[in-house]
Design a protein around this motif. Sequence first.
Motif, short mmCIF file in Angstrom:
data_model
loop_
_atom_site.label_atom_id
_atom_site.label_comp_id
_atom_site.label_asym_id
_atom_site.label_seq_id
_atom_site.Cartn_x
_atom_site.Cartn_y
_atom_site.Cartn_z
N GLY A 1 11.80 -11.42 -4.53
CA GLY A 1 10.85 -11.15 -3.45
C GLY A 1 11.06 -9.79 -2.83
O GLY A 1 10.11 -9.16 -2.35
N PHE A 2 12.30 -9.32 -2.82
CA PHE A 2 12.60 -7.99 -2.29
C PHE A 2 11.84 -6.93 -3.08
O PHE A 2 11.15 -6.08 -2.50
N ALA A 3 11.97 -6.98 -4.41
CA ALA A 3 11.31 -5.99 -5.26
C ALA A 3 9.79 -6.07 -5.12
O ALA A 3 9.11 -5.05 -4.98
N GLY A 4 9.26 -7.30 -5.14
CA GLY A 4 7.82 -7.46 -5.08
C GLY A 4 7.22 -6.98 -3.77
O GLY A 4 6.19 -6.29 -3.75
N ILE A 5 7.86 -7.32 -2.64
CA ILE A 5 7.33 -6.92 -1.34
C ILE A 5 7.43 -5.41 -1.14
O ILE A 5 6.49 -4.77 -0.64
N VAL A 6 8.56 -4.81 -1.53
CA VAL A 6 8.73 -3.36 -1.39
C VAL A 6 7.67 -2.62 -2.20
O VAL A 6 7.03 -1.68 -1.71
N VAL A 7 7.47 -3.04 -3.45
CA VAL A 7 6.45 -2.39 -4.29
C VAL A 7 5.06 -2.59 -3.69
O VAL A 7 4.25 -1.66 -3.62
N GLY A 8 4.76 -3.82 -3.22
CA GLY A 8 3.46 -4.10 -2.64
C GLY A 8 3.17 -3.26 -1.41
O GLY A 8 2.07 -2.70 -1.27
N VAL A 9 4.14 -3.15 -0.51
CA VAL A 9 3.96 -2.33 0.70
C VAL A 9 3.79 -0.86 0.33
O VAL A 9 2.96 -0.15 0.93
N ALA A 10 4.54 -0.38 -0.64
CA ALA A 10 4.44 1.02 -1.08
C ALA A 10 3.06 1.31 -1.66
O ALA A 10 2.44 2.35 -1.34
N VAL A 11 2.54 0.39 -2.48
CA VAL A 11 1.21 0.57 -3.05
C VAL A 11 0.15 0.54 -1.96
O VAL A 11 -0.82 1.32 -1.97
N PHE A 12 0.31 -0.37 -0.98
CA PHE A 12 -0.61 -0.46 0.16
C PHE A 12 -0.62 0.86 0.93
O PHE A 12 -1.69 1.42 1.24
N TYR A 13 0.56 1.40 1.22
CA TYR A 13 0.66 2.64 2.00
C TYR A 13 0.00 3.80 1.26
O TYR A 13 -0.78 4.58 1.85
N LEU A 14 0.29 3.93 -0.03
CA LEU A 14 -0.28 5.04 -0.82
C LEU A 14 -1.80 4.89 -0.93
O LEU A 14 -2.52 5.88 -0.89
N SER A 15 -2.27 3.65 -1.05
CA SER A 15 -3.71 3.41 -1.11
C SER A 15 -4.39 3.77 0.20
O SER A 15 -5.47 4.38 0.21
N ALA A 16 -3.75 3.39 1.32
CA ALA A 16 -4.30 3.72 2.63
C ALA A 16 -4.30 5.23 2.85
O ALA A 16 -5.26 5.79 3.42
N LEU A 17 -3.24 5.88 2.40
CA LEU A 17 -3.14 7.34 2.54
C LEU A 17 -4.25 8.02 1.74
O LEU A 17 -4.89 8.97 2.21
N LYS A 18 -4.47 7.53 0.54
CA LYS A 18 -5.52 8.08 -0.31
C LYS A 18 -6.90 7.88 0.31
O LYS A 18 -7.76 8.76 0.27
N ALA A 19 -7.09 6.68 0.92
CA ALA A 19 -8.37 6.39 1.57
C ALA A 19 -8.62 7.31 2.75
O ALA A 19 -9.74 7.79 2.96
N VAL A 20 -7.56 7.62 3.52
CA VAL A 20 -7.68 8.53 4.67
C VAL A 20 -8.03 9.93 4.20
O VAL A 20 -8.91 10.61 4.76
N LYS A 21 -7.37 10.41 3.13
CA LYS A 21 -7.64 11.75 2.60
C LYS A 21 -9.06 11.84 2.06
O LYS A 21 -9.77 12.84 2.28
N SER A 22 -9.52 10.78 1.37
CA SER A 22 -10.85 10.77 0.82
C SER A 22 -11.90 10.81 1.93
O SER A 22 -12.92 11.49 1.85
N SER A 23 -11.59 10.07 3.02
CA SER A 23 -12.49 10.05 4.18
C SER A 23 -12.56 11.42 4.83
O SER A 23 -13.62 11.89 5.25
N GLY A 24 -11.40 12.10 4.91
CA GLY A 24 -11.35 13.44 5.50
C GLY A 24 -12.12 14.46 4.70
O GLY A 24 -12.86 15.29 5.25
N VAL A 25 -12.01 14.37 3.37
CA VAL A 25 -12.76 15.30 2.51
C VAL A 25 -14.24 15.06 2.65
O VAL A 25 -15.04 16.01 2.70
N ALA A 26 -14.64 13.79 2.74
CA ALA A 26 -16.06 13.47 2.89
C ALA A 26 -16.62 14.00 4.20
O ALA A 26 -17.73 14.53 4.26
N ASN A 27 -15.82 13.92 5.27
CA ASN A 27 -16.27 14.42 6.56
C ASN A 27 -16.41 15.93 6.56
O ASN A 27 -17.36 16.48 7.16
N GLU A 28 -15.50 16.62 5.89
CA GLU A 28 -15.57 18.08 5.82
C GLU A 28 -16.80 18.53 5.04
O GLU A 28 -17.47 19.50 5.41
N SER A 29 -17.12 17.83 3.95
CA SER A 29 -18.29 18.20 3.16
C SER A 29 -19.59 17.97 3.93
O SER A 29 -20.57 18.68 3.75
N ASN A 30 -19.56 16.94 4.83
CA ASN A 30 -20.74 16.69 5.65
C ASN A 30 -20.90 17.76 6.73
O ASN A 30 -22.00 18.04 7.17
#
Length: 473
Positions: free
Chosen positions: A444-473
Amino acid sequence: MLISFIVFLSCFAIIGLSSAKFASKNKEDYYLAGRSVSAWLAGLSAVATNNSGYMFIGVIGYTYYAGLSAIWLMIGWIAGDLIASFYIHKKVQQQAKKTGAVSVMSLVSLWQGENFQLLRRLLAWTALLLMTAYAAAQFIAGSKALHVLLDWPIWMGAILVAVMVAAYCFAGGIRASIWTDAAQSFVMVAAMSILLFAAVQHIGGINQVITELRLVDGFFDLTPDGLIFDNQLGVIAFAIGWMFAGFSVVGQPHIMVRFIALDSKQNMRTMRMWYYLWFSIFYAMATCVGLLSRILLDNQASFDAELALPMMALELLPGWLVGLILAGIFAATLSTADSLVLSSSAAFSQDCLAKPVTNTKVIKIITLSITLLTLFVAMFAKQSVFSLVVFAWATLGCALAPMLIGLILGWRISQLQALIVVIASVATAMLWRQLDWHNQIYEGFAGIVVGVAVFYLSALKAVKSSGVANESN
């Protein structure tokens, strides 16, 4: 012995069946008891559900072989569970009331204000499969105890558990489960404390116990066997792994539903007090009984360590007290099995299907069907209670814990990204066990750590994508 067992079992049945008088014919009452459960009842119910046949059968069997190093399971598990209660449980209760969710799977899918239907179904089917295996372990635990104490065949004990579970679920749903859990928690603690006292007295007192345990080679060694790093670093990693096992309680639908059902006017602190007081006392006694079983049963020629507790009861106690011990084991298995079956029913009827089921008669038929499926799995399961529970618990934790952690921290991701988080977390835990690394660090240690890391990187990517979209607008 049989009469004593029947008397205690009848008391549980009466308590559970009497809850039908207070039941309303709607799905929220069936699955959440109208969200009106008092704090002390919710606390005792949660601890009885957590301290299942895994504790009476699995932990004692593990401690028989592992010795004092088994204490790291207790310390890590309770510490992780306590951390979760401060950072997760209250948020879950508040958000469930806000969204109207009746299950943790529904709650996660509705958390961000959208309805992630694919995510809900993936979580629900995953939880359904794992909770069925988990419930089957409880059926096995109860049947093992009956096999030793009453010489019943394994299949007969499993059927008795299934009948009791079906009766509770038909009577009052989660309310019947919670009421009987509260009564069963007292019997569980009484049974374990009586056996612990009798064992110490039989051996000759605490000093004699310590003397004899020291004679068992390596039994007082705090370093678990088989660690790659056979030093303090290995022990710390082992304990931290089991801390994640305790934290994985947030991924257990059958336990978290108690927090969702809690009366919002009641103090979460009161529930926490009842829960951790009972949990700590019971886990400590179970570990001590496991240690003592090595002294009392070490001369057995062929021995299944998971039968240690009922065998000790036969050796040390009069018949009517053996009946109490058997009732305690059965109480532990029933308190978890009925909760798991109800949560599985909720997963299937509310989350697996395209349209949630609202007819209570249909819901009860689904519950009965899941009980029969669980009985079938129990009949043919080849794993020990300990390994079956640990695997199901770990994988459930990995499916839901990373999602809850990320959502509570305010990270936002798309449904596709959420699906990737769940798959990555669960796949990591399963691969970890397949590679046999779980004996070093809990999967469970390995699974939760990997899951949280993937969640964080996905959220970070979503924020960056949102920022790029706002700049283009």
